[in-house]
Enzyme design. Sequence first.
Site, mmCIF file in Angstrom:
data_model
loop_
_atom_site.group_PDB
_atom_site.id
_atom_site.type_symbol
_atom_site.label_atom_id
_atom_site.label_comp_id
_atom_site.label_asym_id
_atom_site.label_seq_id
_atom_site.Cartn_x
_atom_site.Cartn_y
_atom_site.Cartn_z
ATOM 1 N N VAL A 68 -8.611 69.346 49.857
ATOM 2 C CA VAL A 68 -7.256 69.090 49.394
ATOM 3 C C VAL A 68 -7.205 69.170 47.867
ATOM 4 C CG1 VAL A 68 -5.488 67.275 49.292
ATOM 5 C CG2 VAL A 68 -6.779 67.627 51.386
ATOM 6 N N CYS A 69 -6.101 69.683 47.329
ATOM 7 C CA CYS A 69 -5.863 69.753 45.889
ATOM 8 C C CYS A 69 -5.850 68.343 45.322
ATOM 9 C CB CYS A 69 -4.520 70.426 45.646
ATOM 10 S SG CYS A 69 -4.086 70.666 43.937
ATOM 11 N N PRO A 70 -6.485 68.021 44.226
ATOM 12 C CA PRO A 70 -7.328 68.829 43.340
ATOM 13 C C PRO A 70 -8.816 68.526 43.528
ATOM 14 C CG PRO A 70 -6.711 66.838 42.187
ATOM 15 C CD PRO A 70 -6.307 66.665 43.641
ATOM 16 N N SER A 127 0.621 69.301 41.150
ATOM 17 C CA SER A 127 -0.352 69.846 40.200
ATOM 18 C C SER A 127 0.214 69.841 38.787
ATOM 19 C CB SER A 127 -0.723 71.280 40.585
ATOM 20 O OG SER A 127 -1.590 71.275 41.695
ATOM 21 N N TYR A 155 -9.238 78.122 47.784
ATOM 22 C CA TYR A 155 -7.908 77.637 47.406
ATOM 23 C C TYR A 155 -7.458 78.363 46.127
ATOM 24 C CZ TYR A 155 -4.467 74.161 45.898
ATOM 25 O OH TYR A 155 -3.341 73.531 45.471
#
Lengths: 333, 79
Positions: free
Chosen positions: B16-18, A26, B43
Site C-alpha cells: 500500500v502507498c507509501p 500522496s 506501483y
Amino acid sequence: MGVFTGLITGILFGIVLQRGRLCFNSAIRDLKLFKDNYLWKAVMLGIAIETLLFPLMAQAGWIHLNPKPFMPVGDIIGGLLFGFGMVLAGGCASGVTYRTGEGLTTAWLAAIFYGLFATASKFGFLKPVVKFLRGPVYKIDSPGGIYAKGKIGPTIATSLHINPWIPAIIFAAILLWYVFGTKTSERGGKGFNWITTGILAALVGGLAYYTSSHFGGRNYPLGITGGWISIFKTFTGGKLSWEGAEVLGIVIGAFLSALATKEFKIRMPRNPMAYVQVIVGGALLGIGAVTASGCNIGNFFSGVPHLAWGSLLASLFFVLGNWIMAYWMYGRR
Amino acid sequence: MADVKVDKTLDVRGEVCPVPDVETKRALKKMESGQVLEVLIDYPLSKERIPANVKKEGHEVLAIEEIGNSEWRILIRKK
C-alpha cells in the site's frame, strides 16, 4: 444523457488521475514526509485554474455556482476522520478509485468499504451518528448573480458582501505565484508532468460542472462520494446517477489508461494485514466524507475554488488529519 | 546492469502507498556507504517517486529496469 455525460466525464478524469498519479493522500503527505511538493503543486495549479474558470463559466451563463454549506463542527470532525482514513486506505477518494482501475486489490477493498460506509452514513445505520457529528449546518440566501438561486453555502465573497471575482482573483494569484514562483520537486517516468495534470484536471472539473448541471440534475463539479453511494444503491434497485456514472467512468478510464501504458496488474500485498488496514481506512473515508459533506474531490478540488468556508475548513482538516496519521504510521522512525 | 553486486533486496510489490517509499528509506538507513539496494516494485507512483527522493538524499540511482508487466527493479547505491 445524464449517465452518458457522467461516464464520459469520468473516463476523462480517470485518464488524468492515472497518468498524473493524482492522489491527494500522496500530495498532502509527501509535503511533510518526503519534503516533496510535486503532486501538491498539480493540485494547487488545478484549484487556481478552477477558481477562475468556474466564475467565468457562471458569468457566461453556462452554470450557477453552488458552494457547499458551512458546518463548523462537521467540517472539522469529518475532515479529520477523512484525513486519517486516506492514510490507512492508502489513498484518498480519487486515489483509491483510480487505483481500483489499475488493479490494486487493496484499493478495491478500500473503495468498497468507502462506498458502503458512505451509504450507511447517508441513508443507513450510521445516519443518526453522522447527523450528530455534523452539528449545525449553515446556509444563506443566495445573493444571485453568478450564484445558484435559493439557499447556498457561505463563501468569502458572500460574507464580505463583495464581488466574487475579487477574492477569486486574489486567491488564484497567490496560488499561481506559489506554484510557479517556488521550487518544484523532480520527477521522472511515464506519467504526465504536474503542470499538464493540473491543467487537465481543472478542465475536466469545468466539463463536469457543465454536464452534471445540464444533464445530470446535480449542480456541482466533480465529486466521488455521492458516486460510490449511487453505485451501491443500484444493488438494491436504485438508479445510477450522473455522479455514479462519473465514478464508474473513472475506474474505466484509469483501467484503459493503465492497460495502454502497461501499468495494469492485479496486485496483492504479501502481508494480508494490509487488507484489514485499508478496510478500516475505507470505512473512515466514507464516514468522514459524509460528515464533512464531501471528500477530497467534492470539498477540496471542487469546493475550495468556490472559496466556500465549509470546503476551506474541511480541506484544512483533511491536511491535518493526513499529517497526524502519516506521522503516526510512517514518520516516527 | 547485471554485473552490479546487490547487497540487499527489498520486495515491495503489492504494498500500500507509501510503504514502498518508506521501506526503501528505512533499508538505506541501515546499509553501509557504497552498498547497493535492489527494490522490486509494481506501483507506478512510487516507481517514479522513489528515484527522485533518494537522489535528493544524495544516493545514486544506478538503474530502473522493467522486469515484467508493471514491475520494475530499481538499483540504488548508498552514498
